[in-house]
Design an enzyme around this catalytic site. Structure first.
Site, PDB file in Angstrom:
ATOM      1  N   PHE A  72       0.871  -1.174   0.000  1.00  0.00           N
ATOM      2  CA  PHE A  72       0.000   0.000   0.000  1.00  0.00           C
ATOM      3  C   PHE A  72       0.911   1.228   0.000  1.00  0.00           C
ATOM      4  O   PHE A  72       1.804   1.331   0.841  1.00  0.00           O
ATOM      5  CB  PHE A  72      -0.873  -0.038   1.256  1.00  0.00           C
ATOM      6  CG  PHE A  72      -2.007   0.945   1.236  1.00  0.00           C
ATOM      7  CD1 PHE A  72      -3.247   0.584   0.725  1.00  0.00           C
ATOM      8  CD2 PHE A  72      -1.848   2.222   1.731  1.00  0.00           C
ATOM      9  CE1 PHE A  72      -4.307   1.478   0.715  1.00  0.00           C
ATOM     10  CE2 PHE A  72      -2.906   3.129   1.725  1.00  0.00           C
ATOM     11  CZ  PHE A  72      -4.136   2.758   1.220  1.00  0.00           C
ATOM     12  N   ASP A 123       1.924  -4.979   8.574  1.00  0.00           N
ATOM     13  CA  ASP A 123       0.745  -4.127   8.417  1.00  0.00           C
ATOM     14  C   ASP A 123      -0.465  -5.056   8.277  1.00  0.00           C
ATOM     15  O   ASP A 123      -0.568  -5.816   7.308  1.00  0.00           O
ATOM     16  CB  ASP A 123       0.908  -3.239   7.174  1.00  0.00           C
ATOM     17  CG  ASP A 123      -0.251  -2.266   7.002  1.00  0.00           C
ATOM     18  OD1 ASP A 123      -1.346  -2.548   7.529  1.00  0.00           O
ATOM     19  OD2 ASP A 123      -0.064  -1.235   6.321  1.00  0.00           O
ATOM     20  N   TYR A 162     -10.899   1.066  10.667  1.00  0.00           N
ATOM     21  CA  TYR A 162     -12.146   1.332   9.921  1.00  0.00           C
ATOM     22  C   TYR A 162     -12.484   0.282   8.864  1.00  0.00           C
ATOM     23  O   TYR A 162     -13.507   0.376   8.230  1.00  0.00           O
ATOM     24  CB  TYR A 162     -12.114   2.726   9.283  1.00  0.00           C
ATOM     25  CG  TYR A 162     -10.900   3.038   8.423  1.00  0.00           C
ATOM     26  CD1 TYR A 162     -10.820   2.588   7.116  1.00  0.00           C
ATOM     27  CD2 TYR A 162      -9.845   3.805   8.916  1.00  0.00           C
ATOM     28  CE1 TYR A 162      -9.716   2.872   6.328  1.00  0.00           C
ATOM     29  CE2 TYR A 162      -8.735   4.100   8.135  1.00  0.00           C
ATOM     30  CZ  TYR A 162      -8.683   3.627   6.840  1.00  0.00           C
ATOM     31  OH  TYR A 162      -7.594   3.909   6.065  1.00  0.00           O
ATOM     32  N   LYS A 163     -11.610  -0.704   8.671  1.00  0.00           N
ATOM     33  CA  LYS A 163     -11.898  -1.733   7.661  1.00  0.00           C
ATOM     34  C   LYS A 163     -12.715  -2.851   8.310  1.00  0.00           C
ATOM     35  O   LYS A 163     -13.844  -2.629   8.696  1.00  0.00           O
ATOM     36  CB  LYS A 163     -10.590  -2.198   7.016  1.00  0.00           C
ATOM     37  CG  LYS A 163      -9.986  -1.066   6.167  1.00  0.00           C
ATOM     38  CD  LYS A 163      -8.604  -1.344   5.623  1.00  0.00           C
ATOM     39  CE  LYS A 163      -8.139  -0.161   4.773  1.00  0.00           C
ATOM     40  NZ  LYS A 163      -6.705  -0.163   4.514  1.00  0.00           N
ATOM     41  N   ARG A 211     -12.638  -4.767  -7.001  1.00  0.00           N
ATOM     42  CA  ARG A 211     -12.318  -5.447  -5.754  1.00  0.00           C
ATOM     43  C   ARG A 211     -13.590  -5.680  -4.948  1.00  0.00           C
ATOM     44  O   ARG A 211     -14.400  -4.764  -4.796  1.00  0.00           O
ATOM     45  CB  ARG A 211     -11.353  -4.539  -4.981  1.00  0.00           C
ATOM     46  CG  ARG A 211     -10.517  -5.197  -3.949  1.00  0.00           C
ATOM     47  CD  ARG A 211      -9.504  -4.223  -3.382  1.00  0.00           C
ATOM     48  NE  ARG A 211     -10.146  -3.100  -2.696  1.00  0.00           N
ATOM     49  CZ  ARG A 211      -9.570  -2.389  -1.725  1.00  0.00           C
ATOM     50  NH1 ARG A 211      -8.347  -2.679  -1.339  1.00  0.00           N
ATOM     51  NH2 ARG A 211     -10.200  -1.396  -1.166  1.00  0.00           N
TER      52      ARG A 211
END
Ligand SMILES: *Cc1c(COP(=O)(O)O)cnc(C)c1O
Length: 414
Positions: A127, A199, A224-225, A373
């Site tokens: 990322f 991560d 928040y995921k 996705r």
């Protein structure tokens, strides 16, 4: 009954031990939400806490709430709720800041522990913010103290050379969903004297993680995921207990001081992971995350894993069986053991297809340049939803609905 029939899906929902959890969320009506990997749905517990923290705790109790409602302990109390999900014994996990900022703190600490080496090794497909943080630190410290090196995503092992100080990897690849073997890579890196920062943005709350058992050094992750902590929820960080005495971070703010309310001019880090705190915690968002985490209290990560793989399995199988979807090219590993909780498909018109899906009630996301996705958050999705989402996708392809010019418009956030 064939593997993909509606009856099978209804039966899978009936037998799903997590089925009752959908009631713990406010899922928008008439929508199928396949984007829990980007922003999890709103837990009812979080909504209630938001009201309580604003109206009562802030509105009425005001400054007394730091003690009365334990605002001051939130980074630790929320951190321990996450610790359970990532295989971390107490005293090593806190909630604070964003992943980006936490990477900066951990990278700095790791490089200071290892100051005879200067290479930070990461993966080509990481990322970008993870890589940007290394680049920023390299600018600040100079390339002779910190320099970024990138390895091929599928060949980390051969890049683990003796000049590497820190290995910074995302456990699950945000584009493809490919999953690294944390235990094996951590072992290989440590055998070369390399410290590892994992991560867990796309792992925490959905993929089993055993930080302590893998002897991980450091980790960060996202609130928040899959943890459903709300937009911009604080992130978390983990510092293995064995490193806590020597790991020191540069953002030495008062909340990481051993006695913040002594207001002493000289910084002295709090013992343990608390020294990785910086400024005043964002109480409202941290409270919401804390309440969202209660949804996990009676859930086993193995159950989450099993269901997310089963949901993805149904999606993958149905796409593979539909001649209308033959142009969608699966980028994710087919082998379940090598994949997180999302699937990525390549298509030259992935952006427009994604917009058409959203317009027809199936929320997915697009990742440049050509990836559609879909995420399988197991707490609020039902198997029947997956069947319907592939039906909608098939209709969009059959009728070429994605060709509508409205679906070509790109906004700031994609
Ligand atoms: C989502 C995500 C981030 C987000 O970082 P923030 O600084 O919290 O915005 C970082 N790394 C990975 C791998 C991600 O998937």
């Amino acid at each position: 009954m064939t593997a993909g029939s509606e009856d099978t899906l209804v039966q899978m929902d009936r037998q799903d031990p997590l089925a009752a959890k959908t009631a713990a969320f406010d899922v928008p009506a008439e929508q199928i939400y396949l984007d829990g990997n980007s922003l999890g749905c709103l837990p009812v517990s979080a909504k209630q806490r938001a009201r309580e923290v604003v109206e009562q705790q802030w509105g009425q109790d005001l400054i007394k709430s730091w003690n009365l409602h334990q605002w001051i302990d939130l980074p630790f109390s929320a951190g321990e709720k996450i610790a359970r999900l990532i295989g971390a014994a107490p005293g090593q996990t806190i909630c604070c800041d964003s992943i980006s900022v936490n990477i900066f703190k951990l990278l700095s600490a790791a490089l200071m522990m290892h100051n005879e080496r200067h290479v930070v090794l990461s993966q080509q497909g990481n990322f970008p913010t993870d890589l940007y943080m290394v680049q920023g630190l390299a600018r600040q410290l100079g390339e002779d103290r910190c320099s970024l090196r990138l390895a091929a995503d599928d060949d980390i092992a051969s890049a683990l050379t003796d000049d590497v100080a820190v290995l910074l990897l995302s456990h699950v690849n945000f584009r493809s969903g490919a999953l690294y073997d944390m235990q094996a890579i951590t072992e290989q890196a440590q055998a070369r004297g390399i410290l590892v920062i994992w991560d867990l943005a796309h792992s925490a709350g959905v993929v089993p993680v055993q930080l302590d058992a893998c002897r991980a050094d450091f980790a960060v992750g996202c609130g928040y995921k899959y943890l459903n902590g709300g937009p911009g929820a604080p992130a978390f960080l983990y510092v293995a207990r064995r490193h806590q005495a020597q790991a020191a971070q540069p953002l030495s703010g008062w909340m990481g001081h051993m006695a913040p309310f002594d207001f002493d001019n000289a910084y002295q880090a709090a013992p343990g992971v608390a020294g990785f705190l910086t400024g005043t915690p964002p109480v409202i968002s941290l409270s919401i995350l804390d309440a969202a985490l209660d949804v996990f209290a009676d859930v086993d990560v193995a159950q989450l894993r099993q269901k997310s793989l089963a949901l993805a399995g149904v999606f993958m199988q149905r796409v593979a069986q539909s001649p209308l979807l033959a142009e969608l090219q699966l980028l994710s590993p087919v082998d379940e053991a090598q994949r997180g909780a999302q699937l990525a498909y390549r298509h030259p018109h992935a952006f427009a297809i994604c917009q058409a899906l959203i317009a027809h009630g199936v929320i997915a996301d697009f990742r440049a340049p050509d990836i559609l996705r879909v995420g399988f958050s197991p707490l609020f999705l039902r198997f029947a939803d997956i069947g319907r989402s592939v039906d909608v996708l098939s209709r969009i392809m059959r009728d070429e609905l994605w060709r509508d010019p409205a679906y070509a418009v790109r906004h700031k956030v994609t």
